[in-house]
Enzyme design. Structure first.
Site, PDB file in Angstrom:
ATOM      1  N   ARG A  44     -10.081 -11.719   2.455  1.00  0.00           N
ATOM      2  CA  ARG A  44     -10.949 -12.810   1.982  1.00  0.00           C
ATOM      3  C   ARG A  44     -10.255 -14.164   2.102  1.00  0.00           C
ATOM      4  NH1 ARG A  44     -11.439  -9.907  -3.684  1.00  0.00           N
ATOM      5  NH2 ARG A  44     -11.211  -8.186  -2.198  1.00  0.00           N
ATOM      6  N   LYS A  48       0.832  -1.200   0.000  1.00  0.00           N
ATOM      7  CA  LYS A  48       0.000   0.000   0.000  1.00  0.00           C
ATOM      8  C   LYS A  48       0.869   1.253   0.000  1.00  0.00           C
ATOM      9  CE  LYS A  48      -3.664  -2.033   2.903  1.00  0.00           C
ATOM     10  NZ  LYS A  48      -4.850  -1.858   2.033  1.00  0.00           N
TER      11      LYS A  48
END
EC number: 3.4.11.23
Length: 428
Positions: A281, A207
């Site tokens: 996920r 990020k």
């Protein structure tokens, strides 16, 4: 300690000298909040934020009109992530006082653990904090098991192990059982599954700073479902509920997972990793497999899963996904009853097919041709829920945390959603 500033409620407009539509005014006795009959709870919360901003750290809610909802609205705005504040609460009847005390205990816990620095809130810390809270409210009705590190790999929790192995702090799975009857054969009414990424660097899909600086809060889903179970217990939950927290750091190291890796799950699904920053996920999948094995009537997972949900809803609503229309409507009714904001976003069968991979059954992220990121993430998760068309809710926690203060909220965690999920658990 300085004398508390008295806060009273008024249904009269402020004197003109305080400005048109003034939220509050100073009186001889303290501060009067001027209610209009339109969104009074929001007005009280905004006033609480402004009063805190003036440096008033000791207040008394005085006079007539204070009930549990107005008192709580004031506290949500008044409370901030640093410094100590004390409130002398207006008298309430026993039931309302109990409700207020339990909100202060549980929802403040949720806000505090989300706001804690990642250095202090690693995977094991988060799991233990959850155990401590639930043991406090549930007593002997609570049992738990913690699995961590290489034991996860040996027991085939491959998503959680893969994501967490790159950190010096081992990944952890918390499996907690609230069983009010004590009967080991009692049916499981609900399973709550939470994403507990205690810091998310993005891994090798790293990020930028602007997206990493709030990633201590990436365990907000785990905090939400933990708080929801605890709060439901304080409201008299008498059904068996299991809590599954999937806790890990997502870090970069020589042992971290890479793009192109393939994860083989216990339910036979294979997943190609094409974005290490779509890790939530991957860990939730393990928890959902365990939840499905319990054959509960209800599965709820909660996760700060996608930026797409925040793009759609900002930080004001949690995003709700489900194939079960009746269940989704009951959740929205619970949200309305608790004055919390949820919004349903689309989830259809075709979203389940928008995760193509050349080397595995699924990709962990949708391709550029499928830009509905929050919906495709929910579609991914559905592959790990045995009966995904009934009894399953996915919450993308877009309202968990605010990077900057706004007129109703201080910066940091909000606690939104705890009351709604507790309401659903006790109403079902």
């Amino acid at each position: 300690m300085t004398e508390a500033m008295k806060i009273t409620l008024s249904h009269e407009p402020a004197d003109a000298r305080w400005g048109e539509k003034a939220l509050y005014s100073f009186t001889q006795d303290g501060i009067a909040l001027h209610l209009t009959g339109k969104d009074d709870l929001g007005l009280i919360q905004r006033a609480g934020r402004k009063i805190d901003g003036q440096g008033l750290k000791h207040v008394e809610l005085a006079g007539d009109g204070w009930d549990v909802e107005k008192s709580w609205a004031f506290w949500m705005g008044y409370r901030g992530p640093k410094g100590k504040r004390t409130v002398t609460w207006a008298p309430l009847d026993d039931a309302q006082q109990k409700e207020l005390n339990n909100r202060l205990k549980v929802i403040d816990w949720v806000r505090d653990v989300i706001n804690a620095p990642a250095e202090e809130m690693g995977p094991e810390h988060l799991a233990q904090r959850a155990v401590d809270l639930l043991a406090d409210v549930g007593g002997e009705r609570v049992s738990y098991r913690i699995t961590k590190g290489e034991d996860l790999r040996e027991q085939n929790y491959m998503g959680l192990h893969t994501v967490g192995r790159g950190s010096e702090r081992p990944p952890v799975l918390l499996a907690l059982d609230f069983n009010p009857t004590g009967d080991a054969n009692a049916p499981v009414f609900a399973c709550l599954v939470g994403k507990g990424i205690t810091f998310d660097s993005g891994g090798y899909s790293i990020k930028q700073t602007a997206f990493m600086d709030s990633m201590k809060s990436d365990m907000g889903g785990a905090a939400l479902v933990t708080g929801s179970l605890a709060f439901a217990i304080t409201r008299g939950l008498n059904k068996r509920v299991k809590l599954i927290l999937c806790c890990a750091d997502n870090m970069i190291s020589g042992n971290a997972f890479r793009l192109g890796d393939i994860i083989r799950y216990r339910n036979g699904k294979t997943v190609e990793v094409m974005n290490t920053d779509a890790e939530g996920r991957l860990v939730l999948a393990d928890g959902l497999i365990d939840a499905s094995a319990q054959k509960p009537a209800l599965i709820i997972d909660a996760a700060t899963l996608t930026g797409a949900a925040k793009t759609a809803l900002g930080n004001d609503y949690h995003a709700l996904f489900s194939f079960d229309d009746a269940l989704a409507n009951r959740l929205l009714q619970s949200a309305q009853a608790e004055n919390e904001a949820f919004w349903r976003l689309p989830l259809a069968e075709f979203h389940r097919n928008q995760l193509p991979s050349n080397f595995a059954e699924l990709n962990n992220t949708a391709g550029g041709a499928y830009p509905a990121g929050a919906s495709t993430a929910a579609g991914f998760l559905s592959h790990f829920v045995e009966n995904y068309q009934q009894g399953w809710l996915h919450i993308d926690c877009s309202a968990t945390y605010r990077k900057a203060a706004v007129e109703q909220w201080a910066a940091g965690a909000t606690g939104i959603g705890v009351r709604t999920l507790a309401n659903l658990l006790t109403a079902e």
